[in-house]
Design an enzyme around this catalytic site. Structure first.
Site: not given
Ligand code: PEP
Length: 262
Positions: A10-12, A97, A99, A168, A174, A213, A234
Site C-alpha cells: 500500500n503506497w498510500k 483502510h 486511515e 490491521e 504506521g 508495521s 505500508g
Molecule cells: C497500511 O497502511 O496498510 C500499513 C500496514 O502501514 P504500515 O506498514 O506502514 O504500518
C-alpha cells in the site's frame, strides 16, 4: 479463491512518475522473477494506476487501488468507480483502510457497499478490519472485529469467493509497533472462525493478511503463524530492499505450506 499467499504493498499518498518507476525497477532488479508461491499486488496512488500498468506489464506483479466508490457510475463528483479501476488494469482494491475510517469517516456499512461494488466490477476487495488501542485495552477487540466483518458480509456473500481480508490493528499501522505473532494468530483465528460460521469451506480458503508495521526484521515470525496468509505492507513497501526481503520471507513459508498440502 484458491488458497495462496499474498504480499500487498500500500503506497498510500506517496510517489510520482519518476519515483514509481524507480521503485518498480528496484523491485525487479532484486526479484527478476516472482515466485509461483506468493502473489504480489502493488497499490499506488490513484493518478498513477495507468502508469503502473505499463511498468508492471509482463512482470507478474498485479495492481490494486487504495479506495473506490460504492457506486458504479453517476453524479458522484471526485469519486472513482471500481469499473474504471478495472478498465485501467486493477484487479484489487483496498476497502475500509483505517486511515479512511479515521480521516474520511468511512463506516462499516459503507465498507460493505464498497466491497460489493468492487466485486460487481470484477475486482477483489481487500477488506481491512482492526481495533483501536482503546478498544483492545477495554477487551472489545472481538466485538469490534466481529462487527466490522459482519457488516462487510452483510453485503457480500461467500459465494463471491474472490475476497481477501486484512487484519490491521489501528494501533499498529504506521506506528512502528507491530502486533506480536501471538496476537496476530489469535485474531486471524477469530476472524476465520467467524467467517466459518457462514461457510466453513470458504473460510478455510480465505486469505487473511496481517498489516501494521511489518518489516524485514519481524515479517518471518508473523508469517510463520498458521492462520496468516501474507501481509499488507505500508511504509516498508516504499523501500525495495525491505519489500523484497519481506517477499522472500513469505516465499519460504509459502513453499513449505505448499509442500505440506501436496
Ligand atoms: C497500511 O497502511 O496498510 C500499513 C500496514 O502501514 P504500515 O506498514 O506502514 O504500518
Amino acid at each position: 479463491m484458491k488458497k495462496a499467499h499474498w504480499l500487498v504493498g500500500n503506497w498510500k499518498m506517496h510517489g510520482n512518475l519518476a519515483a514509481n518507476k524507480a521503485l518498480v525497477d528496484g523491485l525487479r532488479q532484486r526479484l527478476p522473477t516472482l515466485s509461483d508461491a506468493v502473489q504480489m499486488v502493488l497499490c499506488p496512488a490513484l493518478p498513477y494506476v495507468a502508469q503502473m500498468e505499463g511498468l508492471v506489464a509482463g512482470t507478474g506483479i498485479m495492481l490494486g487501488a487504495q479506495n473506490a466508490s460504492d457506486h458504479l457510475k453517476g453524479a458522484y463528483t471526485g469519486e472513482t468507480s471500481p469499473m474504471m479501476l478495472k478498465e485501467l488494469g486493477c484487479g484489487f482494491v483496498i476497502i475500509g483502510h483505517s486511515e479512511r475510517r479515521s480521516y474520511q469517516g468511512e463506516t462499516d456499512g459503507l465498507m460493505g457497499r464498497k466491497a460489493l461494488a468492487a466485486i460487481d466490477s470484477g475486482l477483489v476487495p481487500i477488506i481491512c478490519v482492526g481495533e483501536t488501542a482503546e478498544e483492545r485495552d477495554s477487551g472489545r477487540t472481538h466485538e469490534v472485529l466481529g462487527r466490522q466483518l459482519d457488516a462487510a458480509f452483510g453485503y457480500i456473500r461467500t459465494a463471491h469467493d474472490n475476497i481477501i481480508v486484512a487484519y490491521e490493528p489501528r494501533w499498529a499501522i504506521g506506528t512502528g509497533i507491530a502486533a506480536t505473532p501471538e496476537i496476530v494468530q489469535a485474531e486471524h483465528s477469530f476472524l476465520r472462525s467467524r467467517v466459518a460460521q457462514r461457510d466453513a469451506d470458504f473460510a478455510a480458503r480465505l486469505p487473511i493478511l496481517y498489516g501494521g508495521s511489518l518489516k524485514a526484521s519481524n515479517a518471518k515470525s508473523v508469517f510463520d503463524m498458521p492462520d496468516v496468509d501474507g501481509g499488507l505492507i505500508g511504509s516498508a513497501a516504499l523501500n525495495p530492499d525491505e519489500f523484497v526481503a519481506i517477499y522472500k520471507a513469505l516465499d519460504i513459508i509459502a513453499r513449505k505450506a505448499a509442500k505440506g498440502n501436496a
